[in-house]
Design a protein around this motif. Sequence first.
Motif, PDB file in Angstrom:
ATOM      1  N   ALA A   5      35.485  50.742  30.969  1.00 49.40           N
ATOM      2  CA  ALA A   5      35.892  52.179  31.000  1.00 49.40           C
ATOM      3  C   ALA A   5      37.147  52.402  30.806  1.00 49.40           C
ATOM      4  CB  ALA A   5      35.134  52.666  32.369  1.00 49.40           C
ATOM      5  N   ASN A   6      38.347  51.850  30.604  1.00 47.79           N
ATOM      6  CA  ASN A   6      39.069  52.214  30.534  1.00 47.79           C
ATOM      7  C   ASN A   6      40.086  52.875  31.389  1.00 47.79           C
ATOM      8  OD1 ASN A   6      42.145  51.848  28.785  1.00 47.79           O
ATOM      9  ND2 ASN A   6      41.463  53.706  27.720  1.00 47.79           N
ATOM     10  N   ASP A   7      39.787  52.365  32.746  1.00 45.73           N
ATOM     11  CA  ASP A   7      40.064  53.129  33.585  1.00 45.73           C
ATOM     12  C   ASP A   7      41.643  52.854  33.962  1.00 45.73           C
ATOM     13  OD1 ASP A   7      38.589  55.560  35.913  1.00 45.73           O
ATOM     14  OD2 ASP A   7      40.237  53.358  36.670  1.00 45.73           O
ATOM     15  N   LYS A   8      42.432  53.596  33.888  1.00 40.73           N
ATOM     16  CA  LYS A   8      43.892  53.408  33.949  1.00 40.73           C
ATOM     17  C   LYS A   8      43.902  53.511  35.522  1.00 40.73           C
ATOM     18  CE  LYS A   8      44.480  54.723  30.099  1.00 40.73           C
ATOM     19  NZ  LYS A   8      44.690  53.993  28.935  1.00 40.73           N
ATOM     20  N   LYS A  86      35.539  61.650  46.093  1.00 39.32           N
ATOM     21  CA  LYS A  86      36.774  60.725  45.823  1.00 39.32           C
ATOM     22  C   LYS A  86      36.560  59.825  44.695  1.00 39.32           C
ATOM     23  CE  LYS A  86      37.626  62.251  50.253  1.00 39.32           C
ATOM     24  NZ  LYS A  86      38.146  61.968  52.275  1.00 39.32           N
ATOM     25  N   TYR A  87      35.655  59.068  44.977  1.00 34.67           N
ATOM     26  CA  TYR A  87      35.867  57.730  44.010  1.00 34.67           C
ATOM     27  C   TYR A  87      35.686  58.330  42.480  1.00 34.67           C
ATOM     28  CZ  TYR A  87      34.119  53.587  42.445  1.00 34.67           C
ATOM     29  OH  TYR A  87      34.393  52.022  41.766  1.00 34.67           O
ATOM     30  N   MET A  88      34.870  58.946  42.164  1.00 37.51           N
ATOM     31  CA  MET A  88      35.262  59.210  40.933  1.00 37.51           C
ATOM     32  C   MET A  88      36.630  60.060  40.531  1.00 37.51           C
ATOM     33  SD  MET A  88      32.689  57.828  39.289  1.00 37.51           S
ATOM     34  CE  MET A  88      30.672  57.399  39.510  1.00 37.51           C
ATOM     35  N   SER A  89      37.056  60.759  41.415  1.00 37.27           N
ATOM     36  CA  SER A  89      38.640  61.911  41.220  1.00 37.27           C
ATOM     37  C   SER A  89      39.056  60.329  41.065  1.00 37.27           C
ATOM     38  CB  SER A  89      38.753  62.411  42.305  1.00 37.27           C
ATOM     39  OG  SER A  89      37.654  63.691  42.367  1.00 37.27           O
ATOM     40  N   GLY A  90      39.100  60.073  41.900  1.00 39.18           N
ATOM     41  CA  GLY A  90      40.542  58.648  41.687  1.00 39.18           C
ATOM     42  C   GLY A  90      40.336  57.972  40.858  1.00 39.18           C
ATOM     43  N   PHE A  91      38.953  57.384  40.147  1.00 38.46           N
ATOM     44  CA  PHE A  91      38.574  56.460  38.928  1.00 38.46           C
ATOM     45  C   PHE A  91      37.822  57.439  37.904  1.00 38.46           C
ATOM     46  CE2 PHE A  91      37.937  53.436  42.293  1.00 38.46           C
ATOM     47  CZ  PHE A  91      39.071  52.639  42.100  1.00 38.46           C
ATOM     48  N   ALA A  96      33.888  59.718  32.710  1.00 31.72           N
ATOM     49  CA  ALA A  96      34.764  59.306  31.636  1.00 31.72           C
ATOM     50  C   ALA A  96      33.472  58.650  30.955  1.00 31.72           C
ATOM     51  CB  ALA A  96      35.044  60.210  31.401  1.00 31.72           C
ATOM     52  N   TYR A  97      33.159  57.488  31.649  1.00 32.32           N
ATOM     53  CA  TYR A  97      32.982  56.651  30.659  1.00 32.32           C
ATOM     54  C   TYR A  97      31.213  56.215  30.985  1.00 32.32           C
ATOM     55  CZ  TYR A  97      30.749  51.640  29.731  1.00 32.32           C
ATOM     56  OH  TYR A  97      30.114  50.163  29.213  1.00 32.32           O
ATOM     57  N   GLN A  98      30.736  56.726  31.828  1.00 33.81           N
ATOM     58  CA  GLN A  98      29.568  56.857  32.606  1.00 33.81           C
ATOM     59  C   GLN A  98      29.164  58.150  31.312  1.00 33.81           C
ATOM     60  OE1 GLN A  98      28.936  56.795  37.022  1.00 33.81           O
ATOM     61  NE2 GLN A  98      29.673  54.581  37.017  1.00 33.81           N
ATOM     62  N   LYS A  99      29.990  59.120  31.991  1.00 36.63           N
ATOM     63  CA  LYS A  99      29.592  60.666  30.890  1.00 36.63           C
ATOM     64  C   LYS A  99      28.906  59.794  29.438  1.00 36.63           C
ATOM     65  CE  LYS A  99      30.685  65.113  30.211  1.00 36.63           C
ATOM     66  NZ  LYS A  99      31.053  66.526  30.452  1.00 36.63           N
ATOM     67  N   PHE A 100      29.631  59.176  28.923  1.00 34.06           N
ATOM     68  CA  PHE A 100      29.886  58.793  27.479  1.00 34.06           C
ATOM     69  C   PHE A 100      28.556  57.803  27.371  1.00 34.06           C
ATOM     70  CE2 PHE A 100      30.728  55.763  24.594  1.00 34.06           C
ATOM     71  CZ  PHE A 100      29.901  56.105  23.423  1.00 34.06           C
ATOM     72  N   ARG A 101      28.556  56.970  28.137  1.00 34.30           N
ATOM     73  CA  ARG A 101      27.399  56.754  27.786  1.00 34.30           C
ATOM     74  C   ARG A 101      25.781  56.698  27.677  1.00 34.30           C
ATOM     75  NH1 ARG A 101      27.533  51.826  25.395  1.00 34.30           N
ATOM     76  NH2 ARG A 101      29.538  50.519  25.840  1.00 34.30           N
ATOM     77  N   LYS A 102      25.541  57.492  28.971  1.00 30.96           N
ATOM     78  CA  LYS A 102      24.557  58.413  29.146  1.00 30.96           C
ATOM     79  C   LYS A 102      24.177  59.561  27.982  1.00 30.96           C
ATOM     80  CE  LYS A 102      25.473  58.794  34.554  1.00 30.96           C
ATOM     81  NZ  LYS A 102      25.840  59.361  35.553  1.00 30.96           N
ATOM     82  N   ASN A 177      24.616  49.776  33.431  1.00 30.78           N
ATOM     83  CA  ASN A 177      24.464  48.623  33.697  1.00 30.78           C
ATOM     84  C   ASN A 177      24.976  48.232  33.059  1.00 30.78           C
ATOM     85  OD1 ASN A 177      24.177  46.538  35.095  1.00 30.78           O
ATOM     86  ND2 ASN A 177      22.143  47.380  36.273  1.00 30.78           N
ATOM     87  N   TYR A 178      23.774  48.169  31.353  1.00 29.07           N
ATOM     88  CA  TYR A 178      23.670  46.774  30.604  1.00 29.07           C
ATOM     89  C   TYR A 178      24.290  46.244  29.953  1.00 29.07           C
ATOM     90  CZ  TYR A 178      18.711  46.769  30.934  1.00 29.07           C
ATOM     91  OH  TYR A 178      17.398  47.308  31.203  1.00 29.07           O
ATOM     92  N   PRO A 179      25.917  47.164  29.742  1.00 26.16           N
ATOM     93  CA  PRO A 179      26.955  46.211  28.892  1.00 26.16           C
ATOM     94  C   PRO A 179      27.259  45.712  29.453  1.00 26.16           C
ATOM     95  CG  PRO A 179      26.584  49.482  28.143  1.00 26.16           C
ATOM     96  CD  PRO A 179      25.940  48.147  29.109  1.00 26.16           C
TER      97      PRO A 179
END
Length: 269
Positions: A5-8, A86-91, A96-102, A177-179
């Motif tokens: 996800a390249n989550d900073k 809170k979780y998605m704001s913090g990460f 963004a990664y999950q949105k891209f995957r979908k 999930n799969y990747p």
Amino acid sequence: MASLANDKAMIKELTEGSKDLHSLTAKLVFDEIPNDFPVTEVKSKYHKLRQLAKGYEFCFNYAGNDSTLVRNYGISPEKAKDVYNKYMSGFSGLAAYQKFRKQDWWEKGYILLNPKTGHKAYIYDYSALVKDYKSFQEKGFWDYYRDLKQSDPRSYTVQKVKNFFKRKSSSDKQSVNYPIQNSGALCSKVSLINFFKYLRENNLFNKVKICVTPYDEANVEAPEEIAEEVAKKLYDCMVEAGAYFCTRCKLDAEISRLPDGSLPTYWIH
């Protein structure tokens, strides 16, 4: 997940911080933990909240949402929504990664499991899903659907819409999930291939035995006089494979040892 996800925030915690994402998650989602409380002390001071946060973390990382929390943990919809936000704001990188995957699988008709190997998981009913989606875009369809849902909720059209969104939601979750699962599997496979090569090149067949490989672990038997060398080589093979597929932070491995630091002469899992 942090690397894919390249989550900073995740990467920073893993490379510069406590390396404990469960504690960081707990601090993000629970108001009981002060904002300035050290992540390194969450495990000891807020152990129960950290344990609970682990479940939330796995839920969200694999494309679950606030509704999933309500179903799995029995908390109120309002509380679940607050935790999710809170979780998605913090990460935000993960979000963004999950949105891209979908979006990506919906555009291509397959889930790209790994860009380095080119592995793909094709959506078996992709053509049917696209055909249904296009039919929903016809003028007046949604007005017709809403009226029909009230008057005849068991009708073919209503069920068709329901089944479409159920199927799409399933592939949305799979696309996230799969990747992750594929990358983990590749790390294990490549590490064992390299370890097997080491055994072959050093004439260790029938001396060192790969007994069981449960998930991302390897149970190996070796003569006592070379056990440490073999354990170190297996460790190196795992770390090297991890570095190839997990490029943004270190995917470490661990050698199981007894309390006195020696290698075990038995295996319990």
